[in-house]
Design a protein around this motif. Structure first.
Motif, PDB file in Angstrom:
ATOM      1  N   ARG A 142       0.619  -1.078  -0.213  1.00 36.33           N
ATOM      2  CA  ARG A 142      -0.311  -0.118   0.198  1.00 36.33           C
ATOM      3  C   ARG A 142       1.338   1.291  -0.127  1.00 36.33           C
ATOM      4  O   ARG A 142      -0.206   2.282  -0.185  1.00 36.33           O
ATOM      5  CB  ARG A 142      -0.788  -0.391   1.564  1.00 36.33           C
ATOM      6  CG  ARG A 142      -2.076  -0.945   1.135  1.00 36.33           C
ATOM      7  CD  ARG A 142      -2.755  -0.620   2.803  1.00 36.33           C
ATOM      8  NE  ARG A 142      -3.038   0.061   2.550  1.00 36.33           N
ATOM      9  CZ  ARG A 142      -3.313   0.937   4.173  1.00 36.33           C
ATOM     10  NH1 ARG A 142      -3.328   0.031   4.839  1.00 36.33           N
ATOM     11  NH2 ARG A 142      -3.933   2.014   4.158  1.00 36.33           N
ATOM     12  N   TYR A 143       2.221   1.519   0.600  1.00 35.70           N
ATOM     13  CA  TYR A 143       2.736   1.942   0.733  1.00 35.70           C
ATOM     14  C   TYR A 143       3.576   2.155  -0.549  1.00 35.70           C
ATOM     15  O   TYR A 143       4.507   1.130  -1.367  1.00 35.70           O
ATOM     16  CB  TYR A 143       3.767   1.940   1.931  1.00 35.70           C
ATOM     17  CG  TYR A 143       1.906   2.108   2.553  1.00 35.70           C
ATOM     18  CD1 TYR A 143       1.683   3.720   3.338  1.00 35.70           C
ATOM     19  CD2 TYR A 143       1.763   0.812   3.358  1.00 35.70           C
ATOM     20  CE1 TYR A 143       0.286   3.406   4.515  1.00 35.70           C
ATOM     21  CE2 TYR A 143       1.826   0.734   4.215  1.00 35.70           C
ATOM     22  CZ  TYR A 143       0.178   1.219   4.579  1.00 35.70           C
ATOM     23  OH  TYR A 143      -0.438   1.327   5.566  1.00 35.70           O
ATOM     24  N   GLY A 144       4.820   3.559  -0.003  1.00 37.62           N
ATOM     25  CA  GLY A 144       6.111   3.258  -1.570  1.00 37.62           C
ATOM     26  C   GLY A 144       6.946   2.298  -0.088  1.00 37.62           C
ATOM     27  O   GLY A 144       6.864   2.356   0.469  1.00 37.62           O
ATOM     28  N   VAL A 145       8.197   1.564  -0.984  1.00 36.32           N
ATOM     29  CA  VAL A 145       9.172   0.370   0.184  1.00 36.32           C
ATOM     30  C   VAL A 145      10.611   0.481   0.099  1.00 36.32           C
ATOM     31  O   VAL A 145      10.408   1.314  -1.730  1.00 36.32           O
ATOM     32  CB  VAL A 145       8.398  -0.987  -0.371  1.00 36.32           C
ATOM     33  CG1 VAL A 145       9.199  -1.958   0.389  1.00 36.32           C
ATOM     34  CG2 VAL A 145       7.266  -1.391  -0.350  1.00 36.32           C
ATOM     35  N   VAL A 146      10.931   1.183   0.929  1.00 34.97           N
ATOM     36  CA  VAL A 146      12.720   0.612   0.591  1.00 34.97           C
ATOM     37  C   VAL A 146      13.302  -0.769   1.294  1.00 34.97           C
ATOM     38  O   VAL A 146      12.743  -1.129   2.344  1.00 34.97           O
ATOM     39  CB  VAL A 146      13.015   1.440   1.436  1.00 34.97           C
ATOM     40  CG1 VAL A 146      13.001   1.133   3.410  1.00 34.97           C
ATOM     41  CG2 VAL A 146      14.797   1.748   1.468  1.00 34.97           C
ATOM     42  N   GLU A 147      13.849  -1.038   0.105  1.00 36.19           N
ATOM     43  CA  GLU A 147      14.852  -2.387   0.383  1.00 36.19           C
ATOM     44  C   GLU A 147      16.496  -2.594   0.717  1.00 36.19           C
ATOM     45  O   GLU A 147      16.768  -1.098   0.418  1.00 36.19           O
ATOM     46  CB  GLU A 147      14.703  -3.227  -0.800  1.00 36.19           C
ATOM     47  CG  GLU A 147      15.912  -4.639  -0.847  1.00 36.19           C
ATOM     48  CD  GLU A 147      15.460  -5.383  -2.126  1.00 36.19           C
ATOM     49  OE1 GLU A 147      15.824  -6.815  -2.188  1.00 36.19           O
ATOM     50  OE2 GLU A 147      15.814  -4.963  -2.594  1.00 36.19           O
ATOM     51  N   VAL A 148      16.698  -2.516   1.992  1.00 39.35           N
ATOM     52  CA  VAL A 148      17.756  -2.822   2.852  1.00 39.35           C
ATOM     53  C   VAL A 148      18.779  -3.807   2.428  1.00 39.35           C
ATOM     54  O   VAL A 148      17.453  -4.758   2.795  1.00 39.35           O
ATOM     55  CB  VAL A 148      17.818  -2.260   3.907  1.00 39.35           C
ATOM     56  CG1 VAL A 148      16.990  -0.211   4.161  1.00 39.35           C
ATOM     57  CG2 VAL A 148      16.791  -2.953   5.270  1.00 39.35           C
TER      58      VAL A 148
END
Length: 293
Positions: A142-148
């Motif tokens: 549902r959102y912007g997603v950050v991968e780390v």
């Protein structure tokens, strides 16, 4: 560092509530929604603040908050003529930002956590690059997603992916250096015709100048874009305040605790509100500090 609150938009998902008033003027339990993002900037030690709203709604925010002098801060105002995306805030705020780094907080985001003030105060010292946050959610699509990676280096950023690469959503709180204005001007409109902030974040990532602060179990992040989430946020604030006896996002208390105003100024802010629990709480702050009222 300077701060921007983006409180524009038409709020159509909240009709008919927002048909004649800004979403950010709606109550979250005992205070207007705009108090919550404003408190984030004040906790960070940011005292130069720009509120971006619509031509219809700016007057209401001015009536509510004025120029910020009573809180020991400086508030100015600009209009966003139509919903044009989050990145548009940096173009509108170009003169306000100047050569300073800037923090953007969305007007409908609520943050709460015991160490949150220290976290944002630390990141308000940013002078170069960009910084975003990552909040654990169970529905990241549902959102912007950050991968780390394992060292919390940012690997990728995606906007509402069908198959998210992580469970870390990007909330509406961003720290950037002054280059963000030039980056925003070069953003191409997305398919929905808006200037997406994801494009700016990707620019900092490409230049290997983007950091992320992961926020774990101890922090609550609430988005108030629907009727259900509005109610949930109000219930959350009520439960915490009644259980602890301490208020969430009380801007007068933050101004006092941060040394922006003194005891006399806090007492003057409390006087018109003494028929409410909110006003009584402001006087309770002075009593807790052992100050004779």
């Amino acid at each position: 560092m300077k701060g921007i609150i983006l409180a524009g938009g038409s709020g159509t998902r909240l009709y008919p509530l927002t048909k004649s008033i800004s979403k950010q003027m709606l109550p979250i339990y005992d205070k207007p929604m705009i108090y919550y993002p404003l408190s984030v900037l004040m906790l960070a030690g940011i005292r130069e603040i720009l509120i971006i709203s619509t031509p219809r709604d700016s007057c209401y925010f001015k009536d509510l908050l004025g120029n910020g002098e009573k809180l020991g801060i400086n508030i100015s105002y600009e209009n966003q003529e139509r919903p044009n995306g989050l990145a548009d805030a940096f173009i509108i705020g170009e003169n306000f930002i100047g050569n300073s780094p800037v923090c953007l907080v969305l007007g409908d985001n609520i943050f709460y956590g015991s160490n949150f003030g220290n976290i944002v105060q630390k990141h308000a010292k940013l002078s170069e690059g960009g910084l975003i946050f990552g909040c654990l959610v169970k529905d990241p699509s549902r959102y912007g997603v950050v991968e780390v990676d394992e060292q919390t280096n940012v690997l990728s950023v995606e906007e509402k992916p069908a198959e998210p690469k992580s469970s870390y959503a990007i909330p509406g709180l961003y720290f950037f250096d002054s280059k963000v204005v030039d980056y925003a001007k070069k953003v191409e409109p997305s398919e929905r015709g808006e200037l997406e902030i994801t494009s700016i974040i990707e620019r900092y990532l490409q230049e290997k100048n983007l950091k992320v602060q992961l926020l774990g179990r101890g922090l609550a992040w609430l988005d108030t874009g629907t009727h259900e989430s509005l109610l949930e946020a109000s219930n959350f604030v009520e439960a915490v305040q009644k259980r602890q006896g301490l208020y969430i996002s009380c801007i007068e208390e933050i101004a006092y605790r941060r040394g922006y105003i003194n005891e006399k100024q806090l007492r003057n802010l409390a006087k018109p509100l003494l028929k409410t629990d909110y006003g009584k709480y402001l006087l309770d702050i002075l009593e807790m500090d052992g100050i004779v009222i």
